[in-house]
Motif scaffolding. Structure first.
Motif, PDB file in Angstrom:
ATOM      1  N   LEU A   1      -3.385  -7.702  -2.018  1.00  0.00           N
ATOM      2  CA  LEU A   1      -3.923  -7.120  -0.789  1.00  0.00           C
ATOM      3  C   LEU A   1      -3.006  -6.042  -0.233  1.00  0.00           C
ATOM      4  O   LEU A   1      -1.781  -6.130  -0.327  1.00  0.00           O
ATOM      5  CB  LEU A   1      -4.093  -8.211   0.274  1.00  0.00           C
ATOM      6  N   ALA A   2      -3.626  -5.036   0.361  1.00  0.00           N
ATOM      7  CA  ALA A   2      -2.860  -4.012   1.067  1.00  0.00           C
ATOM      8  C   ALA A   2      -2.326  -4.599   2.372  1.00  0.00           C
ATOM      9  O   ALA A   2      -2.856  -5.581   2.893  1.00  0.00           O
ATOM     10  CB  ALA A   2      -3.748  -2.809   1.362  1.00  0.00           C
ATOM     11  N   HIS A   3      -1.275  -3.961   2.895  1.00  0.00           N
ATOM     12  CA  HIS A   3      -0.660  -4.425   4.142  1.00  0.00           C
ATOM     13  C   HIS A   3      -1.693  -4.550   5.261  1.00  0.00           C
ATOM     14  O   HIS A   3      -1.746  -5.551   5.994  1.00  0.00           O
ATOM     15  CB  HIS A   3       0.463  -3.439   4.516  1.00  0.00           C
ATOM     16  N   ALA A   4      -2.573  -3.565   5.407  1.00  0.00           N
ATOM     17  CA  ALA A   4      -3.574  -3.583   6.470  1.00  0.00           C
ATOM     18  C   ALA A   4      -4.578  -4.724   6.274  1.00  0.00           C
ATOM     19  O   ALA A   4      -5.042  -5.325   7.251  1.00  0.00           O
ATOM     20  CB  ALA A   4      -4.311  -2.241   6.513  1.00  0.00           C
ATOM     21  N   GLU A   5      -4.904  -5.036   5.028  1.00  0.00           N
ATOM     22  CA  GLU A   5      -5.833  -6.134   4.755  1.00  0.00           C
ATOM     23  C   GLU A   5      -5.227  -7.482   5.132  1.00  0.00           C
ATOM     24  O   GLU A   5      -5.903  -8.363   5.672  1.00  0.00           O
ATOM     25  CB  GLU A   5      -6.213  -6.125   3.274  1.00  0.00           C
ATOM     26  N   VAL A   6      -3.938  -7.647   4.851  1.00  0.00           N
ATOM     27  CA  VAL A   6      -3.249  -8.881   5.227  1.00  0.00           C
ATOM     28  C   VAL A   6      -3.235  -9.026   6.744  1.00  0.00           C
ATOM     29  O   VAL A   6      -3.527 -10.103   7.293  1.00  0.00           O
ATOM     30  CB  VAL A   6      -1.808  -8.902   4.680  1.00  0.00           C
ATOM     31  N   ALA A   7      -2.907  -7.954   7.440  1.00  0.00           N
ATOM     32  CA  ALA A   7      -2.849  -7.985   8.892  1.00  0.00           C
ATOM     33  C   ALA A   7      -4.207  -8.353   9.487  1.00  0.00           C
ATOM     34  O   ALA A   7      -4.300  -9.201  10.387  1.00  0.00           O
ATOM     35  CB  ALA A   7      -2.381  -6.634   9.434  1.00  0.00           C
ATOM     36  N   GLU A   8      -5.266  -7.725   8.983  1.00  0.00           N
ATOM     37  CA  GLU A   8      -6.605  -7.999   9.509  1.00  0.00           C
ATOM     38  C   GLU A   8      -7.030  -9.440   9.239  1.00  0.00           C
ATOM     39  O   GLU A   8      -7.541 -10.123  10.129  1.00  0.00           O
ATOM     40  CB  GLU A   8      -7.617  -7.036   8.887  1.00  0.00           C
TER      41      GLU A   8
ATOM     42  N   SER B   1       2.386  -4.255  12.614  1.00  0.00           N
ATOM     43  CA  SER B   1       3.849  -4.280  12.559  1.00  0.00           C
ATOM     44  C   SER B   1       4.380  -5.688  12.301  1.00  0.00           C
ATOM     45  O   SER B   1       5.348  -5.867  11.552  1.00  0.00           O
ATOM     46  CB  SER B   1       4.433  -3.734  13.866  1.00  0.00           C
ATOM     47  N   THR B   2       3.733  -6.694  12.898  1.00  0.00           N
ATOM     48  CA  THR B   2       4.159  -8.080  12.685  1.00  0.00           C
ATOM     49  C   THR B   2       3.895  -8.501  11.250  1.00  0.00           C
ATOM     50  O   THR B   2       4.746  -9.130  10.607  1.00  0.00           O
ATOM     51  CB  THR B   2       3.406  -9.023  13.647  1.00  0.00           C
ATOM     52  N   ALA B   3       2.710  -8.160  10.738  1.00  0.00           N
ATOM     53  CA  ALA B   3       2.367  -8.501   9.353  1.00  0.00           C
ATOM     54  C   ALA B   3       3.353  -7.844   8.387  1.00  0.00           C
ATOM     55  O   ALA B   3       3.799  -8.476   7.423  1.00  0.00           O
ATOM     56  CB  ALA B   3       0.941  -8.054   9.044  1.00  0.00           C
ATOM     57  N   TYR B   4       3.708  -6.579   8.648  1.00  0.00           N
ATOM     58  CA  TYR B   4       4.643  -5.875   7.766  1.00  0.00           C
ATOM     59  C   TYR B   4       6.002  -6.561   7.780  1.00  0.00           C
ATOM     60  O   TYR B   4       6.623  -6.773   6.727  1.00  0.00           O
ATOM     61  CB  TYR B   4       4.785  -4.420   8.203  1.00  0.00           C
ATOM     62  N   ARG B   5       6.493  -6.924   8.968  1.00  0.00           N
ATOM     63  CA  ARG B   5       7.800  -7.582   9.068  1.00  0.00           C
ATOM     64  C   ARG B   5       7.802  -8.914   8.323  1.00  0.00           C
ATOM     65  O   ARG B   5       8.745  -9.219   7.581  1.00  0.00           O
ATOM     66  CB  ARG B   5       8.150  -7.804  10.539  1.00  0.00           C
ATOM     67  N   LEU B   6       6.736  -9.700   8.486  1.00  0.00           N
ATOM     68  CA  LEU B   6       6.660 -10.994   7.806  1.00  0.00           C
ATOM     69  C   LEU B   6       6.559 -10.820   6.295  1.00  0.00           C
ATOM     70  O   LEU B   6       7.178 -11.580   5.532  1.00  0.00           O
ATOM     71  CB  LEU B   6       5.466 -11.789   8.332  1.00  0.00           C
ATOM     72  N   LEU B   7       5.804  -9.830   5.856  1.00  0.00           N
ATOM     73  CA  LEU B   7       5.673  -9.586   4.416  1.00  0.00           C
ATOM     74  C   LEU B   7       7.029  -9.200   3.815  1.00  0.00           C
ATOM     75  O   LEU B   7       7.364  -9.666   2.714  1.00  0.00           O
ATOM     76  CB  LEU B   7       4.642  -8.487   4.159  1.00  0.00           C
ATOM     77  N   GLN B   8       7.788  -8.385   4.502  1.00  0.00           N
ATOM     78  CA  GLN B   8       9.093  -7.985   3.961  1.00  0.00           C
ATOM     79  C   GLN B   8      10.030  -9.180   3.872  1.00  0.00           C
ATOM     80  O   GLN B   8      10.812  -9.317   2.917  1.00  0.00           O
ATOM     81  CB  GLN B   8       9.716  -6.880   4.839  1.00  0.00           C
TER      82      GLN B   8
END
Length: 245
Positions: free
Chosen positions: A11-18, A25-32
């Protein structure tokens, strides 16, 4: 992690967030953070997927993996003999997890999640688990006796359920006649080692046409025999029983 595990593709970052209902920004931080800890992998295209460590966390000789290997031929035999899908389900406290399954003899196989979330009182695994609990424990599992209806055949009367659970406890066998999904039936036998509490179930489930009266008798006899055999001779099951204590 639930979003990534449930997805059949990266999944793309935006798909995970949605999907997770999180700000980007929270989804990106958690993914990293998950990538740094080896739980998630970032692909060359910049998408995210669970890592091998996340998908296959247990060592090969872990009791659960050993039991999965030991049970496959038995499940295949049950499936080939009777037709419906055969499953091995384990009890992790209040949770029920499908450890292994063999698909039935029909073109459309019902969807089964790894972690079973259907109500206890509408499923074979749930009834077998409930039957082997004390009354106070049952009350906690059943939300104080408020039984919801999944179909018109679901049991919603606590006294009727209690009567059925007493029979399930006596026989070590439970049925589900369209109680969870209309058109789908199931039956199963409790799994336990000598002197242990209920630790799981062997279950046959599928379209209702496979569950006539005579067929159910044969399934009951076979499931009880196989569950008893597995409980007495499987070293892997004994190891799993210790693991689940």
């Amino acid at each position: 992690m639930n979003v990534l595990h449930d997805s059949m593709r990266a999944l793309a970052h935006a798909e995970v967030a949605e999907a997770a209902g999180l700000p980007a920004s929270t989804a990106y931080r958690l993914l990293q953070t998950l990538v740094e800890h080896g739980q998630v992998e970032r692909t060359r295209s910049g998408r995210y997927r669970p890592s091998a460590r996340s998908l296959l966390p247990l060592v090969m000789d872990h009791p659960l993996n050993a039991l999965r290997r030991d049970s496959m031929s038995l499940l295949r035999e049950l499936c080939d003999r009777h037709g419906p899908s055969a499953s091995l389900i384990l009890f992790f406290g209040k949770e029920r997890a499908m450890l292994e399954s063999a698909p039935g003899r029909y073109s459309v196989t019902p969807y089964y999640d790894t972690h079973l979330s259907a109500p206890y009182h509408t499923t074979v695994s749930g009834k077998l688990l409930l039957a082997h609990l004390s009354q106070p424990e049952r009350d906690v599992f059943l939300n104080g006796g408020r039984l919801s209806a999944r179909t018109r055949d679901s049991i919603t009367d606590p006294s009727q359920l209690e009567e059925e659970l007493q029979a399930v406890l006596a026989e070590g066998f439970a049925t589900n006649q369209h109680e969870n999904v209309t058109g789908i039936c199931a039956c199963g036998a409790v799994l336990k080692t000598s002197g242990s509490k209920a630790i799981g179930a062997l279950v046959l489930s599928g379209p209702s046409e496979y569950f006539g009266a005579e067929a159910m008798k044969a399934m009951k006899r076979d499931l009880l025999e196989k569950a008893n055999m597995l409980g007495h001779i499987s070293l892997a099951l004994r190891a799993v029983a210790r693991f689940l204590e």
